[in-house]
Scaffold this motif. Structure first.
Motif, PDB file in Angstrom:
ATOM      1  N   LEU A 187       0.818  -1.213   0.000  1.00 18.07           N
ATOM      2  CA  LEU A 187       0.000   0.000   0.000  1.00 18.07           C
ATOM      3  C   LEU A 187       0.853   1.264   0.000  1.00 18.07           C
ATOM      4  O   LEU A 187       0.325   2.369  -0.093  1.00 18.07           O
ATOM      5  N   GLY A 188       2.167   1.087   0.127  1.00 21.06           N
ATOM      6  CA  GLY A 188       3.058   2.237   0.145  1.00 21.06           C
ATOM      7  C   GLY A 188       2.987   3.048   1.427  1.00 21.06           C
ATOM      8  O   GLY A 188       3.372   4.217   1.449  1.00 21.06           O
ATOM      9  N   GLU A 189       2.507   2.439   2.508  1.00 19.09           N
ATOM     10  CA  GLU A 189       2.311   3.177   3.756  1.00 19.09           C
ATOM     11  C   GLU A 189       3.520   3.127   4.677  1.00 19.09           C
ATOM     12  O   GLU A 189       3.737   4.043   5.468  1.00 19.09           O
ATOM     13  N   SER A 190       4.307   2.058   4.614  1.00 24.27           N
ATOM     14  CA  SER A 190       5.429   1.914   5.554  1.00 24.27           C
ATOM     15  C   SER A 190       6.774   1.714   4.866  1.00 24.27           C
ATOM     16  O   SER A 190       7.735   1.299   5.479  1.00 24.27           O
ATOM     17  N   GLY A 191       6.831   1.982   3.578  1.00 31.26           N
ATOM     18  CA  GLY A 191       8.116   2.006   2.892  1.00 31.26           C
ATOM     19  C   GLY A 191       8.733   0.653   2.631  1.00 31.26           C
ATOM     20  O   GLY A 191       8.082  -0.394   2.687  1.00 31.26           O
ATOM     21  N   LYS A 192      10.059   0.690   2.360  1.00 26.42           N
ATOM     22  CA  LYS A 192      10.808  -0.503   1.976  1.00 26.42           C
ATOM     23  C   LYS A 192      11.803  -0.873   3.074  1.00 26.42           C
ATOM     24  O   LYS A 192      12.185  -0.042   3.886  1.00 26.42           O
ATOM     25  N   GLU A 193      12.218  -2.116   3.042  1.00 24.95           N
ATOM     26  CA  GLU A 193      13.189  -2.595   4.017  1.00 24.95           C
ATOM     27  C   GLU A 193      14.040  -3.679   3.376  1.00 24.95           C
ATOM     28  O   GLU A 193      13.523  -4.581   2.727  1.00 24.95           O
ATOM     29  N   THR A 194      15.356  -3.568   3.547  1.00 21.78           N
ATOM     30  CA  THR A 194      16.282  -4.581   3.048  1.00 21.78           C
ATOM     31  C   THR A 194      17.112  -5.098   4.207  1.00 21.78           C
ATOM     32  O   THR A 194      17.699  -4.307   4.954  1.00 21.78           O
ATOM     33  N   ILE A 195      17.130  -6.409   4.361  1.00 20.68           N
ATOM     34  CA  ILE A 195      17.843  -7.052   5.461  1.00 20.68           C
ATOM     35  C   ILE A 195      18.942  -7.926   4.880  1.00 20.68           C
ATOM     36  O   ILE A 195      18.698  -8.747   3.998  1.00 20.68           O
ATOM     37  N   THR A 196      20.149  -7.747   5.380  1.00 25.27           N
ATOM     38  CA  THR A 196      21.281  -8.545   4.930  1.00 25.27           C
ATOM     39  C   THR A 196      21.832  -9.331   6.113  1.00 25.27           C
ATOM     40  O   THR A 196      22.216  -8.748   7.137  1.00 25.27           O
ATOM     41  N   ALA A 197      21.837 -10.647   5.975  1.00 29.67           N
ATOM     42  CA  ALA A 197      22.341 -11.519   7.037  1.00 29.67           C
ATOM     43  C   ALA A 197      22.507 -12.910   6.452  1.00 29.67           C
ATOM     44  O   ALA A 197      22.066 -13.194   5.337  1.00 29.67           O
ATOM     45  N   GLU A 198      23.160 -13.790   7.205  1.00 33.73           N
ATOM     46  CA  GLU A 198      23.341 -15.162   6.736  1.00 33.73           C
ATOM     47  C   GLU A 198      21.986 -15.817   6.489  1.00 33.73           C
ATOM     48  O   GLU A 198      21.784 -16.525   5.504  1.00 33.73           O
ATOM     49  N   SER A 199      21.041 -15.572   7.410  1.00 41.68           N
ATOM     50  CA  SER A 199      19.675 -16.094   7.246  1.00 41.68           C
ATOM     51  C   SER A 199      18.702 -14.987   7.657  1.00 41.68           C
ATOM     52  O   SER A 199      18.204 -14.967   8.788  1.00 41.68           O
ATOM     53  N   PRO A 200      18.419 -14.053   6.755  1.00 41.53           N
ATOM     54  CA  PRO A 200      17.604 -12.880   7.129  1.00 41.53           C
ATOM     55  C   PRO A 200      16.203 -13.214   7.604  1.00 41.53           C
ATOM     56  O   PRO A 200      15.640 -12.487   8.425  1.00 41.53           O
ATOM     57  N   VAL A 201      15.619 -14.311   7.117  1.00 40.05           N
ATOM     58  CA  VAL A 201      14.248 -14.645   7.524  1.00 40.05           C
ATOM     59  C   VAL A 201      14.173 -15.082   8.980  1.00 40.05           C
ATOM     60  O   VAL A 201      13.076 -15.154   9.549  1.00 40.05           O
ATOM     61  N   LYS A 202      15.319 -15.355   9.603  1.00 40.53           N
ATOM     62  CA  LYS A 202      15.333 -15.770  11.000  1.00 40.53           C
ATOM     63  C   LYS A 202      15.362 -14.578  11.948  1.00 40.53           C
ATOM     64  O   LYS A 202      15.167 -14.745  13.157  1.00 40.53           O
ATOM     65  N   LEU A 203      15.604 -13.390  11.416  1.00 38.53           N
ATOM     66  CA  LEU A 203      15.750 -12.220  12.265  1.00 38.53           C
ATOM     67  C   LEU A 203      14.382 -11.663  12.668  1.00 38.53           C
ATOM     68  O   LEU A 203      13.425 -11.703  11.888  1.00 38.53           O
ATOM     69  N   PRO A 204      14.267 -11.113  13.881  1.00 39.42           N
ATOM     70  CA  PRO A 204      12.970 -10.593  14.350  1.00 39.42           C
ATOM     71  C   PRO A 204      12.449  -9.444  13.491  1.00 39.42           C
ATOM     72  O   PRO A 204      11.233  -9.309  13.322  1.00 39.42           O
ATOM     73  N   GLU A 205      13.345  -8.628  12.928  1.00 35.45           N
ATOM     74  CA  GLU A 205      12.861  -7.523  12.098  1.00 35.45           C
ATOM     75  C   GLU A 205      12.204  -8.010  10.808  1.00 35.45           C
ATOM     76  O   GLU A 205      11.324  -7.330  10.252  1.00 35.45           O
ATOM     77  N   ALA A 206      12.616  -9.192  10.327  1.00 35.35           N
ATOM     78  CA  ALA A 206      11.969  -9.763   9.141  1.00 35.35           C
ATOM     79  C   ALA A 206      10.542 -10.184   9.466  1.00 35.35           C
ATOM     80  O   ALA A 206       9.603  -9.897   8.707  1.00 35.35           O
ATOM     81  N   MET A 207      10.376 -10.874  10.610  1.00 38.57           N
ATOM     82  CA  MET A 207       9.036 -11.277  11.018  1.00 38.57           C
ATOM     83  C   MET A 207       8.160 -10.065  11.309  1.00 38.57           C
ATOM     84  O   MET A 207       6.976 -10.035  10.965  1.00 38.57           O
ATOM     85  N   GLN A 208       8.740  -9.047  11.916  1.00 39.41           N
ATOM     86  CA  GLN A 208       7.980  -7.837  12.207  1.00 39.41           C
ATOM     87  C   GLN A 208       7.490  -7.176  10.921  1.00 39.41           C
ATOM     88  O   GLN A 208       6.371  -6.658  10.851  1.00 39.41           O
ATOM     89  N   ALA A 209       8.342  -7.221   9.888  1.00 43.55           N
ATOM     90  CA  ALA A 209       7.979  -6.600   8.612  1.00 43.55           C
ATOM     91  C   ALA A 209       6.780  -7.289   7.971  1.00 43.55           C
ATOM     92  O   ALA A 209       5.841  -6.632   7.527  1.00 43.55           O
ATOM     93  N   ILE A 210       6.787  -8.629   7.918  1.00 45.79           N
ATOM     94  CA  ILE A 210       5.672  -9.312   7.258  1.00 45.79           C
ATOM     95  C   ILE A 210       4.427  -9.295   8.129  1.00 45.79           C
ATOM     96  O   ILE A 210       3.301  -9.330   7.616  1.00 45.79           O
ATOM     97  N   ARG A 211       4.607  -9.226   9.448  1.00 45.21           N
ATOM     98  CA  ARG A 211       3.438  -9.094  10.314  1.00 45.21           C
ATOM     99  C   ARG A 211       2.763  -7.739  10.141  1.00 45.21           C
ATOM    100  O   ARG A 211       1.562  -7.599  10.396  1.00 45.21           O
ATOM    101  N   SER A 212       3.528  -6.744   9.711  1.00 45.58           N
ATOM    102  CA  SER A 212       2.960  -5.413   9.499  1.00 45.58           C
ATOM    103  C   SER A 212       2.327  -5.284   8.111  1.00 45.58           C
ATOM    104  O   SER A 212       1.797  -4.226   7.777  1.00 45.58           O
ATOM    105  N   GLY A 213       2.405  -6.366   7.310  1.00 38.02           N
ATOM    106  CA  GLY A 213       1.759  -6.351   6.001  1.00 38.02           C
ATOM    107  C   GLY A 213       2.701  -6.219   4.828  1.00 38.02           C
ATOM    108  O   GLY A 213       2.255  -6.218   3.674  1.00 38.02           O
ATOM    109  N   LYS A 214       4.008  -6.098   5.088  1.00 40.41           N
ATOM    110  CA  LYS A 214       4.946  -6.015   3.980  1.00 40.41           C
ATOM    111  C   LYS A 214       5.071  -7.369   3.280  1.00 40.41           C
ATOM    112  O   LYS A 214       4.861  -8.424   3.890  1.00 40.41           O
ATOM    113  N   LEU A 215       5.429  -7.333   2.004  1.00 39.44           N
ATOM    114  CA  LEU A 215       5.603  -8.551   1.220  1.00 39.44           C
ATOM    115  C   LEU A 215       7.031  -8.624   0.691  1.00 39.44           C
ATOM    116  O   LEU A 215       7.640  -7.587   0.395  1.00 39.44           O
ATOM    117  N   PRO A 216       7.557  -9.833   0.562  1.00 39.43           N
ATOM    118  CA  PRO A 216       8.905  -9.962  -0.018  1.00 39.43           C
ATOM    119  C   PRO A 216       8.906  -9.635  -1.507  1.00 39.43           C
ATOM    120  O   PRO A 216       8.040 -10.096  -2.248  1.00 39.43           O
TER     121      PRO A 216
END
Length: 391
Positions: A269-298
């Protein structure tokens, strides 16, 4: 040659209308006759496009032994532009206007003088462009897989790809079509005899209480369901976290998969912007889960795939299905020639498509509603480690 060495990055196009059973000497001659730098045109845009043999920026040599590998043609396209930079054009105009202003009683150029100044700058631009002083040359690798009717374009879709595909279409009288997520899904649905089911699909929201109204990044001029690419990456993420890290493809082969290195997400919806996460396993990080819980999509993710003993690293863009940073892992003692390299590229392409086809099959199935509920429940769960979902 770029596709035969190092990491890989490409967009794909389907090729239709090439009637020859194989690539022969007559096609080599066509490439040579349309080599970069061999012909200049009076193009008002000062853009010249031609083929290259693939070895370097000035390679005009084509040969079956050199360019035909494992029933795939490897070559490059060079795009030459002769455009004067905007800052230089602006400076020339200011210089012209300053000359008029100096001789004017008011100290300002008149309307007619401004017109004359613009005309003078345009004439100077034509002269300077013709001299080649501002010529810029770019080359883009192509791999034309005759066996599978595919063209791999070594770059991202944009002006350069339009020049390259236009050259191929005019030269060989073929039709090229970019293969993004939506087109790949539509082609699959025709083969699977479920086009109507796919055509009825609309974007879904994985978050409780939210209704999907479309994606802000969607191409408004396209009817292809590219949104399935974002849902595919979301489905992969959920499947790997909750079901299994091994996915069975339609041909019953298996792919072991993990999401790794990089993850880009965006609010549809363009309401909360973009986010890029760099890590060995980014999907394991809490900020990744927080992003998709807020409605962001990969929108883009790195992954490691293993199929039939071959390991690939790559980054996949959801909507375009463009691949970047792809690496083919080799055993220390493995002998790997150019034919093997082409086969590995085909395997990489087929594996990505096979994973997507598996998702599409699930997406049009009645059980998709069950999957969607499981994903939503997963997103609504606490920050505790995900539990394996019940079968």
């Amino acid at each position: 040659m770029p596709f035969l060495r190092g990491s890989l990055g490409f967009e794909r196009f389907s090729v239709a209308g090439f009637d020859a059973d194989t690539f022969g000497e007559e096609h080599i001659e066509i490439l040579a006759n349309n080599a970069a730098g061999r012909h200049e045109s009076a193009s008002t845009e000062n853009v010249h496009v031609g083929f290259l043999g693939g070895d370097h920026l000035f390679d005009q040599d084509f040969d079956l032994d050199k360019n035909l590998i494992n029933n795939a043609v490897h070559l490059c396209v060079r795009v030459d532009t002769n455009q004067i930079p905007a800052a230089i054009r602006a400076a020339w105009l200011q210089m012209e206007l300053a000359g008029y202003a100096k001789d004017s009683p008011s100290g300002v150029a008149t309307k007619s003088q401004r017109k004359e100044a613009k005309e003078a700058v345009e004439q100077r631009c034509e002269v300077e462009a013709a001299s080649g002083k501002y010529r810029r040359m770019q080359q883009f690798p192509l791999l034309w897989d005759h066996s599978n009717g595919l063209l791999y374009f070594g770059g991202s879709v944009g002006t350069a790809s339009a020049y390259c595909t236009d050259l191929l279409e005019r030269t060989f009288e073929v039709e090229l079509r970019r293969l993004g997520a939506g087109i790949i899904a539509q082609d699959w649905s025709v083969e699977a005899d479920c086009f109507a089911d796919l055509d009825d699909l609309q974007p879904v929201s994985f978050v409780t209480g939210e209704t999907a109204t479309g994606h802000g990044w969607a191409n408004e001029h396209s009817q292809a369901p590219d949104f399935l690419g974002n849902e595919f990456l979301m489905w992969l993420w959920w499947t790997l976290e909750n079901e299994s890290d091994t996915i069975v493809l339609p041909d019953e082969s298996e792919v072991t998969l993990m999401l790794a290195k990089t993850l880009s997400l965006e609010c549809p919806l363009g309401e909360s912007g973009k986010e890029t996460i760099t890590a060995e396993s980014p999907v394991k990080l809490p900020e990744a889960m927080q992003a998709i819980r807020s409605g962001k999509l990969p929108r883009k993710t790195g992954m490691t795939m293993v199929r039939d003993g071959r390991t690939f690293d790559l980054v996949l863009q959801a909507e375009t299905f463009g691949i970047s940073g792809a690496k083919i892992h080799l055993d220390d003692d493995e002998e790997f020639d150019d034919d093997d390299r082409i086969d590995a590229i085909r395997t990489l392409s087929e594996t990505v498509d096979g994973l997507f086809h598996t998702f599409c099959d699930r997406r049009v199935d009645a059980d998709w509603k069950k999957d969607l509920k499981k994903v939503t429940k997963w997103l609504n769960s606490t920050g505790k480690p995900a539990q394996k979902a019940a079968a």
